[in-house]
Motif scaffolding. Structure first.
Motif, mmCIF file in Angstrom:
data_model
loop_
_atom_site.group_PDB
_atom_site.id
_atom_site.type_symbol
_atom_site.label_atom_id
_atom_site.label_comp_id
_atom_site.label_asym_id
_atom_site.label_seq_id
_atom_site.Cartn_x
_atom_site.Cartn_y
_atom_site.Cartn_z
ATOM 1 N N SER A 2 8.212 54.205 19.259
ATOM 2 C CA SER A 2 9.293 55.105 18.869
ATOM 3 C C SER A 2 10.525 54.875 19.722
ATOM 4 O O SER A 2 10.449 54.621 20.923
ATOM 5 C CB SER A 2 8.828 56.566 19.005
ATOM 6 O OG SER A 2 9.905 57.434 18.789
ATOM 7 N N ARG A 4 12.765 57.245 19.966
ATOM 8 C CA ARG A 4 13.207 58.581 20.354
ATOM 9 C C ARG A 4 12.937 58.807 21.838
ATOM 10 O O ARG A 4 12.012 58.233 22.408
ATOM 11 C CB ARG A 4 12.476 59.631 19.518
ATOM 12 C CG ARG A 4 12.773 59.534 18.035
ATOM 13 C CD ARG A 4 12.126 60.661 17.259
ATOM 14 N NE ARG A 4 10.686 60.719 17.448
ATOM 15 C CZ ARG A 4 9.910 61.657 16.925
ATOM 16 N NH1 ARG A 4 10.446 62.635 16.213
ATOM 17 N NH2 ARG A 4 8.605 61.640 17.126
ATOM 18 N N ARG A 6 11.580 60.183 25.290
ATOM 19 C CA ARG A 6 10.244 60.686 25.633
ATOM 20 C C ARG A 6 10.356 61.811 26.650
ATOM 21 O O ARG A 6 11.022 61.673 27.684
ATOM 22 C CB ARG A 6 9.371 59.568 26.199
ATOM 23 C CG ARG A 6 8.055 60.068 26.798
ATOM 24 C CD ARG A 6 7.181 58.954 27.308
ATOM 25 N NE ARG A 6 6.468 58.308 26.213
ATOM 26 C CZ ARG A 6 5.396 57.533 26.391
ATOM 27 N NH1 ARG A 6 4.941 57.292 27.606
ATOM 28 N NH2 ARG A 6 4.789 56.990 25.361
ATOM 29 N N PRO A 26 12.041 70.923 19.286
ATOM 30 C CA PRO A 26 12.425 70.230 18.041
ATOM 31 C C PRO A 26 11.878 68.811 17.999
ATOM 32 O O PRO A 26 11.617 68.196 19.044
ATOM 33 C CB PRO A 26 13.964 70.236 18.092
ATOM 34 C CG PRO A 26 14.308 71.351 19.018
ATOM 35 C CD PRO A 26 13.211 71.413 20.034
ATOM 36 N N PRO A 27 11.720 68.271 16.799
ATOM 37 C CA PRO A 27 11.111 66.946 16.640
ATOM 38 C C PRO A 27 12.060 65.782 16.907
ATOM 39 O O PRO A 27 11.819 64.678 16.422
ATOM 40 C CB PRO A 27 10.665 66.963 15.173
ATOM 41 C CG PRO A 27 11.638 67.854 14.495
ATOM 42 C CD PRO A 27 11.979 68.928 15.499
ATOM 43 N N ASP A 28 13.101 66.019 17.698
ATOM 44 C CA ASP A 28 14.043 64.933 18.012
ATOM 45 C C ASP A 28 13.508 64.015 19.099
ATOM 46 O O ASP A 28 14.107 62.962 19.375
ATOM 47 C CB ASP A 28 15.379 65.521 18.488
ATOM 48 C CG ASP A 28 15.968 66.524 17.518
ATOM 49 O OD1 ASP A 28 15.443 67.654 17.465
ATOM 50 O OD2 ASP A 28 16.939 66.172 16.838
ATOM 51 N N VAL A 29 12.416 64.436 19.765
ATOM 52 C CA VAL A 29 11.899 63.678 20.902
ATOM 53 C C VAL A 29 10.393 63.508 20.750
ATOM 54 O O VAL A 29 9.741 64.225 19.989
ATOM 55 C CB VAL A 29 12.204 64.410 22.231
ATOM 56 C CG1 VAL A 29 13.701 64.525 22.466
ATOM 57 C CG2 VAL A 29 11.567 65.795 22.251
ATOM 58 N N ASP A 30 9.853 62.555 21.493
ATOM 59 C CA ASP A 30 8.406 62.406 21.599
ATOM 60 C C ASP A 30 7.929 63.225 22.783
ATOM 61 O O ASP A 30 8.378 63.010 23.921
ATOM 62 C CB ASP A 30 8.027 60.936 21.815
ATOM 63 C CG ASP A 30 8.187 60.114 20.543
ATOM 64 O OD1 ASP A 30 8.031 60.689 19.450
ATOM 65 O OD2 ASP A 30 8.484 58.909 20.653
ATOM 66 N N GLY A 291 18.855 70.260 23.868
ATOM 67 C CA GLY A 291 19.904 69.989 22.899
ATOM 68 C C GLY A 291 21.175 69.510 23.568
ATOM 69 O O GLY A 291 21.840 68.577 23.093
ATOM 70 N N LEU A 294 20.629 65.874 24.755
ATOM 71 C CA LEU A 294 20.666 64.902 23.659
ATOM 72 C C LEU A 294 22.095 64.663 23.161
ATOM 73 O O LEU A 294 22.422 63.579 22.679
ATOM 74 C CB LEU A 294 19.782 65.381 22.505
ATOM 75 C CG LEU A 294 18.277 65.395 22.780
ATOM 76 C CD1 LEU A 294 17.519 66.081 21.647
ATOM 77 C CD2 LEU A 294 17.744 63.973 22.982
ATOM 78 N N ARG A 295 22.935 65.705 23.299
ATOM 79 C CA ARG A 295 24.327 65.573 22.867
ATOM 80 C C ARG A 295 25.242 65.053 23.971
ATOM 81 O O ARG A 295 26.444 64.896 23.769
ATOM 82 C CB ARG A 295 24.849 66.923 22.361
ATOM 83 C CG ARG A 295 24.151 67.442 21.113
ATOM 84 C CD ARG A 295 24.857 68.680 20.565
ATOM 85 N NE ARG A 295 24.836 69.793 21.504
ATOM 86 C CZ ARG A 295 23.910 70.733 21.549
ATOM 87 N NH1 ARG A 295 22.871 70.685 20.707
ATOM 88 N NH2 ARG A 295 23.972 71.722 22.424
#
Length: 312
Positions: A2, A4, A6, A26-30, A291, A294-295
């Motif tokens: 993946s 994404r 971790r 949220p499913p944005d990461v492993d 969040g 990630l941004r």
């Protein structure tokens, strides 16, 4: 494999605490749940470490082994167990869960202080004996209190105490050197500070003597802020009137500690901030910061490793 990010979650099972509700991430990461110290394979590629297990203390070797790790989040307010030189040398950001426990801990402090002032332990003891004994009790209004710690928890305590007409003094880092003088001017001394070199042993025999025979000590910060042997002696000799303690030098509190059975003492098992559903609010702080991470935005609750807490 993946692409994404971790996230490792250290969440050793603790029968006394709820498990982290990882499904809320949220499913944005492993997400990789880890028991104990992460292995090399688990650390490979990990960028974020979420320390849910409050007993975890092995952060330094983890940071030395994780080349891509850039952010560690603690599911707690106190982070003294995680502070290490590697945070600075490897440019890893440490954040905590400040804000989750402010109101619950303030409520606990109010309950403990009111119980003491209104003599509830004596009332309950008489009730168990079916004894009707008229007596008068104290008033909280007009009392003077000092809250050691000017973080969000200390400010929440001071705010709610003041609403009940208590004269409250907030004691910050600079004023802590004058604790004897502070204690001499108040009736209630409340410790809500993080554990640092400056706060270790802050409340000792001299401070307790200055507080005086009507004084009441509350500790919802860290156990070593109070010199426990000095506190026991002050309670035994009547130097102070009582104490409400949620944290101790050694936890769990040993069964042979005199604090268990001393009159005027409330022993609470490090639970002043825990309430039904706190685990959901706790992970909410992490999810909000995730969040932001990630941004590429600034994280909330960044701990200054030099002082050991979030600078307001």
């Amino acid at each position: 494999m993946s692409s994404r990010p971790r996230v490792l979650v250290i969440a050793e099972p603790d029968p006394e605490l709820p498990a982290p509700p990882l499904s809320l991430i949220p499913p944005d990461v492993d997400v990789v749940e880890v028991r104990g110290t992460p292995t090399g394979d688990q650390l490979a590629g990990a960028e974020v470490l979420y320390v849910w297990d409050h007993r975890f203390t092995d952060l330094a070797p983890v940071l030395r082994s994780a080349d891509r790790l850039r952010w560690v989040h603690a599911a707690s307010v106190g982070v003294n167990r995680l502070i290490c030189p590697e945070l600075v040398s490897r440019q890893v950001t440490l954040t905590n869960s400040r804000g989750v426990f402010d109101v619950p801990i303030a409520e606990w402090v109010l309950a403990a202080v009111l119980s003491f002032v209104k003599g509830f332990p004596h009332t309950l003891a008489l009730q168990r004996e079916h004894t009707w004994l008229y007596r008068t009790t104290g008033r909280l209004a007009g009392k003077r209190a000092a809250v050691i710690g000017t973080g969000s928890i200390g400010r929440a305590i001071a705010d709610r105490m003041s609403r009940l007409d208590v004269e409250v003094t907030l004691v910050g880092r600079q004023e802590s050197n004058a604790m004897t003088a502070v204690a001499a001017e108040v009736d209630i001394l409340i410790a809500a500070a993080p554990l640092t070199a400056a706060t270790t042993g802050l409340i000792d025999a001299d401070v307790l003597a200055a507080l005086g025979p009507g004084g009441f000590v509350v500790n919802v910060g860290r156990g070593p802020t109070v010199v426990e042997a000095d506190l026991v002696e002050a309670l035994r000799t009547g130097t102070i009137a009582g104490a409400a303690l949620d944290v101790f030098e050694v936890e769990p509190l040993p069964a042979d500690s005199p604090l268990w059975s001393m009159p005027g003492v409330l022993v609470s098992p490090h639970m002043s901030g825990d309430y039904v559903g706190f685990e959901v609010d706790m992970i909410g702080v992490f999810v909000d910061n995730l969040g932001r991470w990630l941004r590429g935005e600034q994280l909330h609750n960044i701990v200054d490793p030099e002082c050991g807490y979030v600078r307001s």
